[in-house]
Write a protein that holds these residues in place. Sequence first.
Motif, PDB file in Angstrom:
ATOM      1  N   PHE A   6      14.273 -25.213  12.854  1.00  0.00           N
ATOM      2  CA  PHE A   6      13.162 -26.081  13.229  1.00  0.00           C
ATOM      3  C   PHE A   6      11.831 -25.328  13.226  1.00  0.00           C
ATOM      4  O   PHE A   6      10.836 -25.830  13.734  1.00  0.00           O
ATOM      5  N   ARG A   7      11.786 -24.138  12.683  1.00  0.00           N
ATOM      6  CA  ARG A   7      10.595 -23.277  12.740  1.00  0.00           C
ATOM      7  C   ARG A   7      10.546 -22.405  11.492  1.00  0.00           C
ATOM      8  O   ARG A   7      11.497 -22.382  10.709  1.00  0.00           O
ATOM      9  N   PRO A   8       9.429 -21.674  11.295  1.00  0.00           N
ATOM     10  CA  PRO A   8       9.369 -20.763  10.144  1.00  0.00           C
ATOM     11  C   PRO A   8      10.416 -19.669  10.248  1.00  0.00           C
ATOM     12  O   PRO A   8      10.873 -19.315  11.335  1.00  0.00           O
ATOM     13  N   ASN A   9      10.779 -19.115   9.106  1.00  0.00           N
ATOM     14  CA  ASN A   9      11.766 -18.041   9.083  1.00  0.00           C
ATOM     15  C   ASN A   9      11.184 -16.760   9.676  1.00  0.00           C
ATOM     16  O   ASN A   9       9.998 -16.470   9.520  1.00  0.00           O
ATOM     17  N   GLU A  10      12.025 -15.971  10.346  1.00  0.00           N
ATOM     18  CA  GLU A  10      11.586 -14.734  10.982  1.00  0.00           C
ATOM     19  C   GLU A  10      11.734 -13.555  10.024  1.00  0.00           C
ATOM     20  O   GLU A  10      12.765 -13.383   9.373  1.00  0.00           O
ATOM     21  N   PHE A  11      10.705 -12.725   9.945  1.00  0.00           N
ATOM     22  CA  PHE A  11      10.683 -11.547   9.071  1.00  0.00           C
ATOM     23  C   PHE A  11      11.669 -10.496   9.575  1.00  0.00           C
ATOM     24  O   PHE A  11      11.618 -10.071  10.727  1.00  0.00           O
ATOM     25  N   LEU A  12      12.592 -10.058   8.696  1.00  0.00           N
ATOM     26  CA  LEU A  12      13.575  -9.030   9.043  1.00  0.00           C
ATOM     27  C   LEU A  12      13.449  -7.776   8.182  1.00  0.00           C
ATOM     28  O   LEU A  12      14.316  -6.910   8.229  1.00  0.00           O
ATOM     29  N   GLY A  13      12.364  -7.673   7.411  1.00  0.00           N
ATOM     30  CA  GLY A  13      12.159  -6.475   6.617  1.00  0.00           C
ATOM     31  C   GLY A  13      11.843  -6.771   5.161  1.00  0.00           C
ATOM     32  O   GLY A  13      12.173  -7.843   4.636  1.00  0.00           O
ATOM     33  N   ARG A  14      11.203  -5.819   4.511  1.00  0.00           N
ATOM     34  CA  ARG A  14      10.778  -5.997   3.122  1.00  0.00           C
ATOM     35  C   ARG A  14      10.810  -4.638   2.424  1.00  0.00           C
ATOM     36  O   ARG A  14      10.535  -3.598   3.031  1.00  0.00           O
ATOM     37  N   VAL A  15      11.108  -4.657   1.145  1.00  0.00           N
ATOM     38  CA  VAL A  15      11.069  -3.447   0.332  1.00  0.00           C
ATOM     39  C   VAL A  15      10.672  -3.865  -1.077  1.00  0.00           C
ATOM     40  O   VAL A  15      10.941  -4.992  -1.508  1.00  0.00           O
ATOM     41  N   GLU A  16       9.987  -2.966  -1.798  1.00  0.00           N
ATOM     42  CA  GLU A  16       9.525  -3.257  -3.147  1.00  0.00           C
ATOM     43  C   GLU A  16      10.081  -2.218  -4.134  1.00  0.00           C
ATOM     44  O   GLU A  16      10.209  -1.041  -3.793  1.00  0.00           O
ATOM     45  N   VAL A  17      10.389  -2.682  -5.333  1.00  0.00           N
ATOM     46  CA  VAL A  17      10.907  -1.804  -6.393  1.00  0.00           C
ATOM     47  C   VAL A  17      10.110  -2.082  -7.659  1.00  0.00           C
ATOM     48  O   VAL A  17      10.031  -3.226  -8.114  1.00  0.00           O
ATOM     49  N   TRP A  55       0.829  -1.204   0.000  1.00  0.00           N
ATOM     50  CA  TRP A  55       0.000   0.000   0.000  1.00  0.00           C
ATOM     51  C   TRP A  55       0.866   1.258   0.000  1.00  0.00           C
ATOM     52  O   TRP A  55       0.598   2.213  -0.718  1.00  0.00           O
ATOM     53  N   LYS A  56       1.926   1.245   0.817  1.00  0.00           N
ATOM     54  CA  LYS A  56       2.792   2.416   0.892  1.00  0.00           C
ATOM     55  C   LYS A  56       3.503   2.687  -0.430  1.00  0.00           C
ATOM     56  O   LYS A  56       3.871   3.824  -0.727  1.00  0.00           O
ATOM     57  N   ASN A  57       3.703   1.626  -1.215  1.00  0.00           N
ATOM     58  CA  ASN A  57       4.453   1.779  -2.459  1.00  0.00           C
ATOM     59  C   ASN A  57       3.554   1.784  -3.694  1.00  0.00           C
ATOM     60  O   ASN A  57       4.040   1.659  -4.815  1.00  0.00           O
ATOM     61  N   THR A  58       2.245   1.902  -3.488  1.00  0.00           N
ATOM     62  CA  THR A  58       1.307   1.927  -4.606  1.00  0.00           C
ATOM     63  C   THR A  58       0.908   3.353  -4.926  1.00  0.00           C
ATOM     64  O   THR A  58       0.505   4.103  -4.044  1.00  0.00           O
ATOM     65  N   ALA A  59       1.014   3.730  -6.187  1.00  0.00           N
ATOM     66  CA  ALA A  59       0.603   5.063  -6.607  1.00  0.00           C
ATOM     67  C   ALA A  59      -0.915   5.181  -6.461  1.00  0.00           C
ATOM     68  O   ALA A  59      -1.652   4.248  -6.730  1.00  0.00           O
ATOM     69  N   GLY A  60      -1.395   6.374  -6.056  1.00  0.00           N
ATOM     70  CA  GLY A  60      -2.823   6.533  -5.828  1.00  0.00           C
ATOM     71  C   GLY A  60      -3.227   5.885  -4.528  1.00  0.00           C
ATOM     72  O   GLY A  60      -2.410   5.665  -3.638  1.00  0.00           O
ATOM     73  N   ARG A  61      -4.479   5.502  -4.386  1.00  0.00           N
ATOM     74  CA  ARG A  61      -4.960   4.961  -3.130  1.00  0.00           C
ATOM     75  C   ARG A  61      -5.656   3.631  -3.330  1.00  0.00           C
ATOM     76  O   ARG A  61      -6.483   3.232  -2.512  1.00  0.00           O
ATOM     77  N   SER A  62      -5.377   2.936  -4.408  1.00  0.00           N
ATOM     78  CA  SER A  62      -5.943   1.620  -4.653  1.00  0.00           C
ATOM     79  C   SER A  62      -4.832   0.663  -5.025  1.00  0.00           C
ATOM     80  O   SER A  62      -3.890   1.031  -5.723  1.00  0.00           O
ATOM     81  N   ILE A  63      -4.950  -0.555  -4.555  1.00  0.00           N
ATOM     82  CA  ILE A  63      -3.927  -1.581  -4.814  1.00  0.00           C
ATOM     83  C   ILE A  63      -4.256  -2.275  -6.133  1.00  0.00           C
ATOM     84  O   ILE A  63      -5.285  -2.935  -6.246  1.00  0.00           O
ATOM     85  N   HIS A  64      -3.384  -2.109  -7.103  1.00  0.00           N
ATOM     86  CA  HIS A  64      -3.617  -2.681  -8.430  1.00  0.00           C
ATOM     87  C   HIS A  64      -3.158  -4.136  -8.503  1.00  0.00           C
ATOM     88  O   HIS A  64      -3.769  -4.955  -9.176  1.00  0.00           O
ATOM     89  N   MET A  65      -2.057  -4.460  -7.820  1.00  0.00           N
ATOM     90  CA  MET A  65      -1.498  -5.822  -7.807  1.00  0.00           C
ATOM     91  C   MET A  65      -1.583  -6.364  -6.383  1.00  0.00           C
ATOM     92  O   MET A  65      -1.106  -5.730  -5.449  1.00  0.00           O
ATOM     93  N   ILE A  66      -2.180  -7.535  -6.220  1.00  0.00           N
ATOM     94  CA  ILE A  66      -2.335  -8.123  -4.879  1.00  0.00           C
ATOM     95  C   ILE A  66      -2.003  -9.612  -4.850  1.00  0.00           C
ATOM     96  O   ILE A  66      -1.516 -10.138  -3.855  1.00  0.00           O
TER      97      ILE A  66
END
Length: 500
Positions: A449-460, A121-132
């Motif tokens: 032995f467990r799921p991987n822990e989230f350490l951050g994400r960024v989109e380009v 959402w933060k990286n989407t132009a406008g205020r609607s999510i085009h790709m989900i």
Amino acid sequence: LSPDTNSKTDSWDQNWDEETPSWFDSETTTRTINSVVKNKRYTTYECFNSSDEEQRQNVIQEIIQTESSYLDDLRLVQKAFINPMKKSDVISEKDIDIIFVNWDDLVTVSLSFNKAFTVRWKNTAGRSIHMISDILCQQYTSIYEILQFAVPWIGIVEQKRLTKYPLLIKNLLSYTPKEHPDYQNTLDALQVATTLCEQVNEAVRQQDNTDKLEWMQRHIHCDNLAEPLIFNSLTNTLGPRKLLHMGLLHKAKSKKEIIAFLLSDFLLLTAASKPIGATTSLMNFEQTLLNSNCTMYKEHYFFQPMFLSEVKVRVERDSETGFSISSPKCEISLSANSSNDRNNWLKRMDIAQKHIRDTEKSRSHSNQTKESDNSVVGRVLISVMGGVNLASSDEGNLHSFCEVSLGSQVHRTKTGNSSHPKWNQAMQFRIKSLSEDVLCITVFEKGFFRPNEFLGRVEVKIQSIYEKCGESPVPHVIRLPLQEVSRGEVVLKYSLQLFK
């Protein structure tokens, strides 16, 4: 104990920061998601003229709201049940962990899903999510594979929720034109959601496996491990853990009893608290073992389950019952009760290792089968150079890797062993839409032995890459701050090639 249902939620929120573990920072994420959905309801009709697109946005809003509400439910259970139980001393913390199996994992995966929506959402132009649907493809498997391990009354609610998702995605697909850049991702997401429904239904029928894993949790002492081992949980890459075989073996020379447990991702050798003796059948063995406790077997000061992806098995030719098992840190010679028993162990381990190889092979080749070459307009070449100042809830040695995806195409780097890892791994992605394709970069701490822990994400956006470097063969280096975490950056080198 019962929840304080007469208290106001606001009073819970005031004490939430005091009671919440360090890994549980979902409140800000949940509020952000709720704000996204609320704002989008007022802007959908302003941004789109198409009736189908309006309906599509409504479905997207329902998906986001569903995940946000689920995160709220997790927080409510934490506040109303888990925290009061821990403070009451009426029930031990060990029993609480048994009742609320894998609650930490549920929260970790749900946070990752919600944060992915927030970043999009933060990286989407406008205020609607085009790709989900690319996010749905990436996140559904890790979320729903562990829902079957929640407490039973939550499981019933989640089974209804799980069956809702194929209907939601079918609805989303009906409002997504075939020429839409998210159409193929939506098809993939529908397949994943449908498959997960079938997997959960199958898991319900596998209660016997669950009971045995929970017995192992109570009776097998696994100390001195780098991270807690929860048997009845999600593995790192193979889905829910399964107990494939168990039985009595002996050390080849000393004839000391070894109780062996073959699970879907590792082999665990243990020593029982009292002698088991000869048994005539697996059922008798299980009954004899029922009231015993076990500890991990010690071999040359090495305490560690043996990961099947690293294990090598060698048959002792001069013995009808002997075989050797080796891993990078340990080798042990064993003897089965009979030649048939040995062959059974060898066969089951071979099948388990083949499944691991096939799973990895399927993942590595999935990019070639999910995309149509006819629709490809170019490719982007990526070199993930490293991470900078990565954050983790574990202050110990950080084992991090980077996952880069574009639609259903996914590549991973090797694992680095510091908060400033040097991955230096090259990969390429096929481009279907220059204006709509999004490159998603997510950093994780590897869980053994467990799921991987989230350490951050960024989109380009691919469009922004094209605007910066065009089709120049000279790679561009970029340093990107990770979102939804307190700190951390990734360093990429990229170039773009469009097909004529």
